[in-house]
Enzyme design. Structure first.
Site, mmCIF file in Angstrom:
data_model
loop_
_atom_site.group_PDB
_atom_site.id
_atom_site.type_symbol
_atom_site.label_atom_id
_atom_site.label_comp_id
_atom_site.label_asym_id
_atom_site.label_seq_id
_atom_site.Cartn_x
_atom_site.Cartn_y
_atom_site.Cartn_z
ATOM 1 N N ASP A 59 -24.362 15.089 38.190
ATOM 2 C CA ASP A 59 -24.597 14.698 38.724
ATOM 3 C C ASP A 59 -25.994 16.019 38.780
ATOM 4 O O ASP A 59 -25.159 17.043 39.342
ATOM 5 C CB ASP A 59 -25.686 14.686 40.676
ATOM 6 C CG ASP A 59 -24.738 13.666 41.004
ATOM 7 O OD1 ASP A 59 -24.452 12.499 39.785
ATOM 8 O OD2 ASP A 59 -23.495 13.306 41.665
ATOM 9 N N ARG A 66 -25.450 10.818 35.554
ATOM 10 C CA ARG A 66 -24.866 9.756 36.819
ATOM 11 C C ARG A 66 -26.883 10.292 37.510
ATOM 12 O O ARG A 66 -26.995 9.626 36.840
ATOM 13 C CB ARG A 66 -24.139 9.948 37.864
ATOM 14 C CG ARG A 66 -23.793 9.630 39.019
ATOM 15 C CD ARG A 66 -24.050 7.814 39.208
ATOM 16 N NE ARG A 66 -23.278 7.121 40.135
ATOM 17 C CZ ARG A 66 -23.181 5.912 40.659
ATOM 18 N NH1 ARG A 66 -23.114 5.112 39.628
ATOM 19 N NH2 ARG A 66 -23.653 4.891 41.756
ATOM 20 N N ARG A 114 -33.355 2.788 39.829
ATOM 21 C CA ARG A 114 -33.585 3.773 40.734
ATOM 22 C C ARG A 114 -34.268 5.047 40.867
ATOM 23 O O ARG A 114 -34.216 6.017 41.152
ATOM 24 C CB ARG A 114 -32.158 4.416 40.701
ATOM 25 C CG ARG A 114 -30.915 3.542 41.824
ATOM 26 C CD ARG A 114 -29.545 4.447 41.769
ATOM 27 N NE ARG A 114 -29.031 3.138 42.263
ATOM 28 C CZ ARG A 114 -27.880 3.394 42.925
ATOM 29 N NH1 ARG A 114 -26.874 4.677 42.582
ATOM 30 N NH2 ARG A 114 -26.781 2.640 43.848
ATOM 31 N N LYS A 127 -33.810 5.565 44.569
ATOM 32 C CA LYS A 127 -33.630 4.439 45.622
ATOM 33 C C LYS A 127 -33.702 5.490 46.810
ATOM 34 O O LYS A 127 -33.320 6.265 46.900
ATOM 35 C CB LYS A 127 -32.242 4.103 45.600
ATOM 36 C CG LYS A 127 -31.520 3.725 46.317
ATOM 37 C CD LYS A 127 -30.533 2.490 45.744
ATOM 38 C CE LYS A 127 -29.562 1.540 46.912
ATOM 39 N NZ LYS A 127 -28.694 0.619 46.391
#
Length: 384
Positions: free
Chosen positions: A182, A204, A264, A267
């Site tokens: 991330d 990710r 997303r 999201k």
């Protein structure tokens, strides 16, 4: 002797010039919205780390700092590589161009990878899957477009607060693998301002606010570049973009360019109060917003161009500034009439719920202008 003195004087002048130049690279502007008042390293002297080891040390220590990135800091290979059993999830219908997955949190075996999962060997860079834990009172500032963090993300968590990340590019965190890393993670933080940042080629999430409260956050003038050769949706676009699931989070998303994604983006869930204002979504083959239970969203003055589904689901509260009539309802809570969203070759964007507006009242709210695609030329690195 005369030559030595002159050479020494010349070197000193050059050194002084460099120090003076770097001193000008302090934080530019100030945060709008929920993170208003964030000071980062404050008046701490600015300095350039000499290596990735020193950069890590400065980011993680307890000293207030102004850290200048005037070149690329490449973490790839610094912690070795790992080869282990991962999986090919059901989403990867285009092997070689899709994303296989590292088995983080047993993702491959707990049902989240879908039906018909196939075990495969995965080899990845270990630095990418573990972010640097940034401590409180830090300013991280890039010079022009030179400040690059390659192969390593940043994590602000466990009570860390008062952090500014400005004008840097975070890239290449094992982009071929789901769970490859991330870029920026918040989890139990407060007062974080992310500005003029570019994020690309991430395994990710590009940005994730975890389950613990992340307090007051502003993400502004940043570029989320989803163009990739390893797409979970098999179409050259990144799926895992922005995930906001924290408890009692207040997030301002203003002036950002979010492009070539497929989901997303963002999201929302948990207990997140989100003000999404004057952003530009471009070329999204899936969905932009996905609002789960607990999400409270006001979206105004945004542009959606070639976005298949601006809003996928709404199980929380959502206001999409749909008409001039309901725009006046914002005045008492945001301090301005909500701005209309704009659409080009995009799906519908429903949302007339105003029942949650009182949760915005009295808080630091970002200003709102008319929707504009010019944001594409002002967001990201090197544009301050």
């Amino acid at each position: 002797m005369k030559f030595s003195i002159l050479a020494l004087a010349s070197a000193y002048s050059a050194s002084a010039a460099v120090i003076g130049e770097r001193a000008t690279y302090r934080v530019s502007g100030a945060a709008e919205g929920f993170a208003k008042g964030t000071t980062g390293g404050g008046n701490a002297p600015c300095a350039v780390p000499s290596s990735v080891a020193q950069l890590t040390a400065w980011l993680t220590d307890s000293t207030p700092r102004c850290i200048i990135l005037d070149k690329e800091f490449n973490y790839i290979g610094t912690e070795g590589r790992a080869t282990e059993t991962g999986c090919r999830p059901s989403s990867n219908t285009c092997p070689g161009k899709g994303q296989d997955a590292i088995n983080s949190a047993s993702w491959c075996t707990n049902g989240n990878a879908g039906a018909g999962v196939k075990s495969v060997s995965v080899t990845y860079d270990k630095a990418g899957v573990k972010a640097i834990n940034v401590a409180s009172n830090k300013s991280i500032i890039g010079v022009g477009s030179k400040g690059v963090l390659r192969g390593k993300g940043l994590r602000i968590a466990n009570g860390a607060r008062n952090v500014i990340i400005q004008n840097i590019h975070i890239t290449q965190l094992n982009p071929q693998y789901i769970w490859g890393g991330d870029a920026i993670t918040l989890n139990g933080a407060d007062l974080v301002w992310i500005d003029h940042v570019k994020i690309s080629l991430i395994g990710r999430q590009m940005f994730v606010a975890g389950y613990e409260a992340s307090g007051r956050v502003t993400i502004s003038n940043s570029e989320f570049d989803g163009q990739t050769s390893w797409s979970a949706s098999c179409d050259g676009r990144h799926y895992w973009t922005i995930l906001l699931l924290g408890g009692s989070d207040m997030i301002t998303l203003k002036g950002n360019y979010i492009h070539h994604t497929s989901g997303r983006s963002p999201k929302i869930g948990g207990n997140t109060l989100l003000h999404a204002v004057n952003n530009y979504w471009y070329s999204n083959t899936g969905h932009a917003f996905d609002n789960e239970a607990g999400g409270q969203v006001i979206a105004e003055g945004n542009v959606f161009q070639n976005v298949a589904t601006p809003l996928k689901t709404n199980k929380g509260h959502f206001f999409a500034s749909p008409s001039t009539t309901t725009n006046t309802a914002c005045k008492n809570y945001l301090g301005h009439n909500c701005q209309l969203n704009a659409f080009g070759s995009s799906g519908s964007f429903p949302g007339t719920d105003t029942s949650f507006f009182n949760n915005f009242k009295g808080k630091n709210i970002a200003s709102a202008g008319k929707a504009s695609s010019n944001i594409a030329s002002t967001a990201g690195v090197g544009k301050i």
